[in-house]
Motif scaffolding. Structure first.
Motif, PDB file in Angstrom:
ATOM      1  N   ALA A 203      -5.504   7.260   6.520  1.00 36.80           N
ATOM      2  CA  ALA A 203      -6.286   7.741   5.387  1.00 36.80           C
ATOM      3  C   ALA A 203      -6.928   6.561   4.662  1.00 36.80           C
ATOM      4  CB  ALA A 203      -5.382   8.531   4.439  1.00 36.80           C
ATOM      5  N   THR A 204      -7.782   6.864   3.706  1.00 35.28           N
ATOM      6  CA  THR A 204      -8.399   5.820   2.891  1.00 35.28           C
ATOM      7  C   THR A 204      -7.320   5.010   2.171  1.00 35.28           C
ATOM      8  OG1 THR A 204     -10.345   7.196   2.532  1.00 35.28           O
ATOM      9  CG2 THR A 204      -9.992   5.390   0.989  1.00 35.28           C
ATOM     10  N   GLY A 205      -7.460   3.688   2.202  1.00 33.41           N
ATOM     11  CA  GLY A 205      -6.508   2.819   1.525  1.00 33.41           C
ATOM     12  C   GLY A 205      -5.310   2.426   2.359  1.00 33.41           C
ATOM     13  N   MET A 206      -5.265   2.889   3.608  1.00 33.84           N
ATOM     14  CA  MET A 206      -4.102   2.591   4.457  1.00 33.84           C
ATOM     15  C   MET A 206      -4.218   1.266   5.197  1.00 33.84           C
ATOM     16  SD  MET A 206      -1.803   4.858   3.980  1.00 33.84           S
ATOM     17  CE  MET A 206      -2.370   4.805   2.274  1.00 33.84           C
ATOM     18  N   GLY A 207      -5.345   0.574   5.080  1.00 35.02           N
ATOM     19  CA  GLY A 207      -5.430  -0.772   5.643  1.00 35.02           C
ATOM     20  C   GLY A 207      -5.987  -0.863   7.048  1.00 35.02           C
ATOM     21  N   ALA A 395       3.053   1.893  -0.500  1.00 30.82           N
ATOM     22  CA  ALA A 395       2.750   1.317  -1.814  1.00 30.82           C
ATOM     23  C   ALA A 395       1.471   1.912  -2.404  1.00 30.82           C
ATOM     24  CB  ALA A 395       2.619  -0.202  -1.696  1.00 30.82           C
ATOM     25  N   TYR A 396       0.545   2.305  -1.550  1.00 26.63           N
ATOM     26  CA  TYR A 396      -0.719   2.881  -2.024  1.00 26.63           C
ATOM     27  C   TYR A 396      -0.455   4.172  -2.797  1.00 26.63           C
ATOM     28  CZ  TYR A 396      -5.342   5.089  -1.791  1.00 26.63           C
ATOM     29  OH  TYR A 396      -6.530   5.716  -2.096  1.00 26.63           O
ATOM     30  N   TYR A 397       0.387   5.026  -2.239  1.00 26.48           N
ATOM     31  CA  TYR A 397       0.689   6.294  -2.903  1.00 26.48           C
ATOM     32  C   TYR A 397       1.600   6.085  -4.104  1.00 26.48           C
ATOM     33  CZ  TYR A 397      -1.390   8.349   1.246  1.00 26.48           C
ATOM     34  OH  TYR A 397      -2.267   8.695   2.246  1.00 26.48           O
ATOM     35  N   ALA A 398       2.498   5.086  -4.017  1.00 26.86           N
ATOM     36  CA  ALA A 398       3.364   4.781  -5.159  1.00 26.86           C
ATOM     37  C   ALA A 398       2.529   4.349  -6.358  1.00 26.86           C
ATOM     38  CB  ALA A 398       4.357   3.687  -4.773  1.00 26.86           C
ATOM     39  N   ARG A 399       1.500   3.571  -6.105  1.00 19.79           N
ATOM     40  CA  ARG A 399       0.617   3.120  -7.184  1.00 19.79           C
ATOM     41  C   ARG A 399      -0.099   4.305  -7.821  1.00 19.79           C
ATOM     42  NH1 ARG A 399      -2.203   0.054  -4.302  1.00 19.79           N
ATOM     43  NH2 ARG A 399      -0.802  -1.748  -4.461  1.00 19.79           N
ATOM     44  N   GLN A 400      -0.527   5.262  -6.994  1.00 16.67           N
ATOM     45  CA  GLN A 400      -1.204   6.446  -7.522  1.00 16.67           C
ATOM     46  C   GLN A 400      -0.279   7.280  -8.407  1.00 16.67           C
ATOM     47  OE1 GLN A 400      -2.741   8.532  -4.066  1.00 16.67           O
ATOM     48  NE2 GLN A 400      -4.763   7.597  -4.307  1.00 16.67           N
ATOM     49  N   GLN A 401       1.005   7.255  -8.092  1.00 14.15           N
ATOM     50  CA  GLN A 401       1.976   8.056  -8.835  1.00 14.15           C
ATOM     51  C   GLN A 401       2.594   7.298 -10.002  1.00 14.15           C
ATOM     52  OE1 GLN A 401       4.693   9.120  -5.696  1.00 14.15           O
ATOM     53  NE2 GLN A 401       3.180  10.404  -4.629  1.00 14.15           N
ATOM     54  N   GLY A 402       2.136   6.067 -10.240  1.00 12.30           N
ATOM     55  CA  GLY A 402       2.644   5.286 -11.350  1.00 12.30           C
ATOM     56  C   GLY A 402       3.980   4.625 -11.087  1.00 12.30           C
ATOM     57  N   ASP A 403       4.408   4.597  -9.842  1.00  7.97           N
ATOM     58  CA  ASP A 403       5.670   3.951  -9.468  1.00  7.97           C
ATOM     59  C   ASP A 403       5.390   2.468  -9.220  1.00  7.97           C
ATOM     60  OD1 ASP A 403       8.025   3.052  -8.387  1.00  7.97           O
ATOM     61  OD2 ASP A 403       8.001   4.373  -6.631  1.00  7.97           O
ATOM     62  N   MET A 404       5.524   1.644 -10.258  1.00  9.43           N
ATOM     63  CA  MET A 404       5.139   0.241 -10.147  1.00  9.43           C
ATOM     64  C   MET A 404       6.065  -0.544  -9.221  1.00  9.43           C
ATOM     65  SD  MET A 404       2.469   0.498 -11.683  1.00  9.43           S
ATOM     66  CE  MET A 404       1.978  -1.179 -11.327  1.00  9.43           C
ATOM     67  N   GLU A 405       7.333  -0.170  -9.193  1.00  7.41           N
ATOM     68  CA  GLU A 405       8.251  -0.855  -8.284  1.00  7.41           C
ATOM     69  C   GLU A 405       7.870  -0.566  -6.834  1.00  7.41           C
ATOM     70  OE1 GLU A 405      13.045  -1.097  -7.217  1.00  7.41           O
ATOM     71  OE2 GLU A 405      12.339   0.016  -8.978  1.00  7.41           O
ATOM     72  N   GLY A 406       7.586   0.698  -6.544  1.00  5.77           N
ATOM     73  CA  GLY A 406       7.169   1.063  -5.194  1.00  5.77           C
ATOM     74  C   GLY A 406       5.825   0.466  -4.827  1.00  5.77           C
ATOM     75  N   ALA A 407       4.957   0.292  -5.833  1.00  4.77           N
ATOM     76  CA  ALA A 407       3.628  -0.268  -5.583  1.00  4.77           C
ATOM     77  C   ALA A 407       3.697  -1.723  -5.150  1.00  4.77           C
ATOM     78  CB  ALA A 407       2.765  -0.131  -6.830  1.00  4.77           C
ATOM     79  N   LEU A 408       4.794  -2.394  -5.474  1.00  6.51           N
ATOM     80  CA  LEU A 408       4.949  -3.802  -5.105  1.00  6.51           C
ATOM     81  C   LEU A 408       5.683  -3.989  -3.781  1.00  6.51           C
ATOM     82  CD1 LEU A 408       5.896  -5.262  -8.608  1.00  6.51           C
ATOM     83  CD2 LEU A 408       3.675  -5.370  -7.458  1.00  6.51           C
ATOM     84  N   ASN A 409       6.121  -2.886  -3.188  1.00  8.76           N
ATOM     85  CA  ASN A 409       6.857  -2.968  -1.918  1.00  8.76           C
ATOM     86  C   ASN A 409       5.869  -3.221  -0.775  1.00  8.76           C
ATOM     87  OD1 ASN A 409       8.439  -2.604   0.373  1.00  8.76           O
ATOM     88  ND2 ASN A 409       9.573  -0.882  -0.489  1.00  8.76           N
ATOM     89  N   PRO A 410       6.007  -4.332  -0.050  1.00  7.88           N
ATOM     90  CA  PRO A 410       5.033  -4.664   1.003  1.00  7.88           C
ATOM     91  C   PRO A 410       5.255  -3.926   2.329  1.00  7.88           C
ATOM     92  CG  PRO A 410       6.690  -6.375   0.880  1.00  7.88           C
ATOM     93  CD  PRO A 410       7.024  -5.393  -0.211  1.00  7.88           C
ATOM     94  N   ARG A 411       6.212  -3.024   2.391  1.00  6.34           N
ATOM     95  CA  ARG A 411       6.563  -2.344   3.647  1.00  6.34           C
ATOM     96  C   ARG A 411       5.356  -1.586   4.204  1.00  6.34           C
ATOM     97  NH1 ARG A 411       9.363   2.903   4.197  1.00  6.34           N
ATOM     98  NH2 ARG A 411      10.358   3.036   6.256  1.00  6.34           N
ATOM     99  N   PHE A 412       5.059  -1.866   5.472  1.00  6.28           N
ATOM    100  CA  PHE A 412       3.904  -1.261   6.145  1.00  6.28           C
ATOM    101  C   PHE A 412       4.384  -0.665   7.459  1.00  6.28           C
ATOM    102  CE2 PHE A 412      -0.051  -0.837   8.360  1.00  6.28           C
ATOM    103  CZ  PHE A 412      -1.032  -0.720   7.383  1.00  6.28           C
ATOM    104  N   LEU A 413       4.005   0.581   7.721  1.00  7.77           N
ATOM    105  CA  LEU A 413       4.506   1.307   8.886  1.00  7.77           C
ATOM    106  C   LEU A 413       3.394   1.546   9.910  1.00  7.77           C
ATOM    107  CD1 LEU A 413       6.577   3.940   6.893  1.00  7.77           C
ATOM    108  CD2 LEU A 413       7.494   2.000   8.149  1.00  7.77           C
ATOM    109  N   PHE A 414       3.721   1.264  11.164  1.00  6.88           N
ATOM    110  CA  PHE A 414       2.817   1.535  12.287  1.00  6.88           C
ATOM    111  C   PHE A 414       3.451   2.636  13.138  1.00  6.88           C
ATOM    112  CE2 PHE A 414       2.197  -2.836  11.049  1.00  6.88           C
ATOM    113  CZ  PHE A 414       0.832  -3.037  11.118  1.00  6.88           C
ATOM    114  N   TYR A 415       2.817   3.777  13.190  1.00  6.92           N
ATOM    115  CA  TYR A 415       3.307   4.878  14.020  1.00  6.92           C
ATOM    116  C   TYR A 415       2.535   4.864  15.341  1.00  6.92           C
ATOM    117  CZ  TYR A 415       5.776   6.677   9.956  1.00  6.92           C
ATOM    118  OH  TYR A 415       6.633   6.811   8.886  1.00  6.92           O
ATOM    119  N   ILE A 416       3.224   4.512  16.412  1.00  7.54           N
ATOM    120  CA  ILE A 416       2.583   4.506  17.727  1.00  7.54           C
ATOM    121  C   ILE A 416       2.600   5.947  18.225  1.00  7.54           C
ATOM    122  CG2 ILE A 416       2.451   3.357  19.961  1.00  7.54           C
ATOM    123  CD1 ILE A 416       2.499   1.519  17.409  1.00  7.54           C
TER     124      ILE A 416
END
Length: 442
Positions: A203-207, A395-416
């Motif tokens: 989706a948009t913003g997913m990198g 983190a993109y969705y956490a930022r939208q929901q106002g979850d600042m701690e989640g917004a700083l989480n660098p975890r990135f998932l690749f679904y093959i």
């Protein structure tokens, strides 16, 4: 125009099978004329019926923007260019043995050039009148090295079972030379970047752009591969700045701050990175409306100047490319574009990465995980891809929901989601999309 003189057997210097294969390909592959048109014309066809069919396909494409069995048949019936066109086309479609279209076209070009030379030799004979050698003997003696057709024709022969088995054995016992992503979690699932279409979906913003930029940098810096980066949306300057961020670890805002301050100590880092970018095997196409014909021509030009087809193409992204046929539904047009990239990948034996949006239904789910069915476009888009990687940056969705701690989480998932050459699964990295950088998780 027939270039063969009367004392020569035309079939020796033509390839009827290759002519039929090209025509078959044009009839079953929508909008494929624009991929073939730069390489051949009606003069390449030695049989009159084949020439008329090619001219009909060209006329239909130029007037309607697409070509296929039905509209070509209707055109032929209206123009009476050939008799009983339905039977001719049915016979053409029934008798077909697939070979890579680039090789088939190469055969046509070889035979066409040879016929031209034979014609020229024949004219010379008529003018001087006292040559003892026949045109064929003269040509064979003087042009054997240049036109070794018999040897070349072996490339286009249909393989028997023994030959297929030998190729399979060579494949299994040979050492893979496919480049790696350079991030172990991904490489553990996708064992090498092979010459096929790789679909990067999210989706948009997913990198999507950040991941393709980072992968492109890995390919150039670690593997010394050439990269063609195609982006109708970003300019070459914007692409270069993202690559600069990848090299320096500085985001766009930081680079702008440094730009305003000539005394900033980080200038040395930027200058060093710019010097690296200047020496990268990088090719950027930022045309806002690139044609498939132009893309193919650009790929051919790059490959002609490099060794071993070490070129990887990034298309950022599918939905930004211009429609092949504005009259077609969007999903059908996207499928046709994906199909053309699949043909290009096979013909040039190169990997192609294509970014693609997912439909909005994905964002309405609780987990936001992209699926194959969520890819925007027709099923043809996903069918043509050998590898499909779905991206999720929580983190993109956490930022939208106002979850600042989640917004700083660098975890990135690749679904093959699809891997024609191995397993599917999930890989995790840490990501900073502002600098297009990805690292193994700590």
């Amino acid at each position: 125009m027939d270039f063969a003189p009367d004392d020569l057997d035309l079939n020796t210097y033509a390839s009827i099978d290759a002519e039929r294969e090209v025509l078959h390909y044009l009839l079953i592959e929508p909008n494929s004329y624009q991929l073939i048109e730069p390489d051949i014309s009606e003069d390449y066809f030695s049989v009159k019926v084949h020439r008329e069919l090619f001219k009909a396909i060209k006329s239909v494409y130029m007037t309607e923007g697409a070509h296929g069995f039905i509209n070509v048949t209707e055109y032929l019936e209206k123009t009476n260019a050939i008799s009983n066109p339905r039977a001719v086309l049915a016979d053409l479609l029934a008798d077909f043995h697939y070979q890579p279209i680039s090789e088939v076209i190469a055969t046509l070009r070889d035979r066409f050039t040879r016929r031209r030379v034979i014609g020229a030799v024949s004219q010379i004979k008529k003018q001087i009148g006292n040559l003892e050698l026949s045109a064929k003997e003269l040509l064979d003696k003087s042009q054997q090295c240049l036109f070794d057709i018999e040897e070349k024709s072996q490339r286009y022969a249909t393989l028997n079972a023994a030959a297929v088995g030998a190729k399979a054995y060579d494949y299994l016992t040979s050492q893979d030379n496919y480049p790696k992503f350079g991030w172990y979690p991904l490489d553990a699932i996708i064992d090498g970047i092979r010459p096929n279409v790789h679909l990067i979906v999210g989706a948009t913003g997913m990198g999507k752009s950040s991941f393709m930029i980072a992968t492109a940098m890995k390919m150039m810096l670690k593997n010394n591969w050439h990269v063609l980066y195609i982006s109708p949306e970003m300019t070459s300057v914007q692409i270069s700045l993202k690559m600069l961020s990848n090299l320096t670890g500085l985001n766009a805002r930081e680079i702008q701050d440094i730009r305003r301050n000539p005394n900033d100590s980080r200038w040395a880092r930027i200058i060093e990175a710019i010097d690296k970018i200047n020496n990268l095997p990088l090719h950027i196409n930022d045309d806002s409306c690139p044609s498939m014909q132009g893309i193919k021509a650009e790929i051919r030009k790059i490959i002609s100047k490099i060794e071993s087809n070490k070129l990887i193409v990034f298309v950022d992204y599918l939905q930004q490319l211009p429609a092949l046929n504005p009259k077609s539904p969007t999903h059908e047009d996207l499928g046709n574009i994906a199909q053309m990239f699949d043909v290009i990948s096979k013909d040039f034996n190169i990997p192609i990465f294509i970014g693609s949006q997912v439909n909005r239904a994905t964002e309405s789910t609780n987990d936001k995980i992209p699926t194959i069915s969520s890819v925007m476009g027709s099923s043809t888009v996903t069918q043509k891809a050998a590898v499909i990687i779905g991206l999720l940056f929580p983190a993109y969705y956490a930022r939208q929901q106002g979850d600042m701690e989640g917004a700083l989480n660098p975890r990135f998932l690749f679904y093959i989601l699809k891997n024609r050459f191995g397993d599917t699964g999930v890989a995790e990295l840490d990501a900073d999309l502002s600098t297009c950088t990805f690292e193994a998780r700590i």
